[in-house]
Write an enzyme that holds these catalytic residues in place. Structure first.
Site, PDB file in Angstrom:
ATOM      1  CG  MET A  70      -9.106   8.183   5.435  1.00 39.89           C
ATOM      2  SD  MET A  70      -9.891   6.745   4.607  1.00 39.89           S
ATOM      3  CE  MET A  70     -11.161   6.277   5.795  1.00 39.89           C
ATOM      4  CG  ASP A  97      -2.223  -0.053   1.171  1.00 41.21           C
ATOM      5  OD1 ASP A  97      -2.930   0.328   2.071  1.00 41.21           O
ATOM      6  OD2 ASP A  97      -2.643  -0.503   0.079  1.00 41.21           O
ATOM      7  CE  LYS A 114      -6.443   1.173  -2.211  1.00 39.77           C
ATOM      8  NZ  LYS A 114      -7.489   0.424  -1.507  1.00 39.77           N
TER       9      LYS A 114
END
Lengths: 221, 221
Positions: free
Chosen positions: A185, A48, A70
């Site tokens: 987030m 990741d 990503k």
């Protein structure tokens, strides 16, 4: 490295299996013993954007390291590609570690990767990890629970799937939640979230901490 | 053991310092690399009833291991004694690990132990760990969050301080919480908790899992 002996690390990564391994919030010292053992024995490691990069030094010299980080704006497509990659590599006989930031099952896509393995008949193992919402405040000296003050905490996405609409997170219920709220987030929506909580009755005097790059050398709060 | 080299374990435990180290939910493979390094270098290890006992094999042969496991009914006195012990040992020049089950700051008394160190002027470090509420369901195949289904989870004590009365946990707000509820230490009050949640509007069809000895060989669900 690859040859590191890891106490309590359990058996080596098996050919044909996918390991959904949490790397914790950033400090490689928070990687677990089982996670380290699997990193040290996998033949493929798909990692990741937020997995602790230092921990990749544990991998075998001949391991195939694949960056699958990503971009925030193109989750959907990339996740399908990651699922397909994990299944294809395991079917080809690799011992596959999917090395993720945080815990694989906490506001991550680990459960979808597990579903992809189930659908494909590929065996998998989940290795839980330290989640950032607990560790990042701890490194900043903030306990998420404290006897007599906070008997609970909640981890909530601050970055909802836009297709779900605004009603999935009930800010009225959150404002009344009897403990610490941990928004993941949430930096992009911090104003709207704070406003919604205050509108629902959360006192404006509620203490707030913002942490970024928690537990890493870039830690700011 | 004691001599085990632990990658990314960081510096050895220092004389005069207290380390509040989480051991995770039970599986010694979930102990972190920093935690293992500190266990392997401490001169005093004060360990819990729920800390993974296998991990004590990492300790130095000459380390003093002190069992401070608490019986559920006599927390208050014992916690003061533990705080005093940690401070006294550090002041005597020991490198002290307080080895706890779970995470030191999640419904544990780690924040009180940190306060005792602050009050005594003893340096301390907190080492976060995997918390049972995430890992025990994961070992049972249950993700605590899942995209489109549960954008949040909450960890709540199921065993409140009786002196606080019943109003600290707002079951009305909990019943409306938009995600998975994880009740710790709730087995003794499971009927009352379930009844309170249903009375507050939680559907009686809500799926429930009970896990005990999660992530250990005694795991039952």
């Amino acid at each position: 490295m690859g040859s590191a002996e890891i106490p309590f690390g359990g058996p080596a990564a098996s050919a044909g299996t996918v390991y959904l391994v949490g790397g914790g919030p950033g400090d490689p010292g928070l990687v677990g013993l089982r996670a380290a053992r699997l990193l040290a024995t996998a033949t493929v490691v798909a990692y990741d954007r937020l997995a602790p990069p230092e921990a990749l030094d544990l991998c075998r010299d001949d391991a195939e390291l694949i960056y699958v980080g990503k971009q925030p704006d193109r989750h959907a497509l990339a996740q399908d590609e990651i699922n397909a990659l994990l299944v294809a590599k395991a079917r080809a006989g690799d011992a596959v570690v999917r090395f993720k930031g945080g815990d694989p099952f906490v506001l991550a896509r680990g459960s979808e990767e597990a579903q992809a393995c189930v659908a494909a008949g590929v065996p998998f193992e989940v290795v839980p990890a330290v989640t950032a919402g607990i560790a990042a405040p701890a490194y900043a000296g903030i306990p998420v629970t404290h006897r007599g003050a906070a008997p609970a905490f909640a981890v909530v996405t601050g970055h909802e799937d836009p297709t779900k609409g605004a009603t999935q997170v009930d800010y009225d219920a959150l404002a009344r939640f009897p403990g610490t709220l941990l928004l993941y987030m949430g930096v992009g929506r911090v104003r709207e979230i704070a406003a919604a909580l205050v509108a629902a009755g959360k006192p404006v005097t509620t203490p707030v901490a913002l942490v970024r790059w928690g537990t890493t050398r870039g830690n700011r709060r």
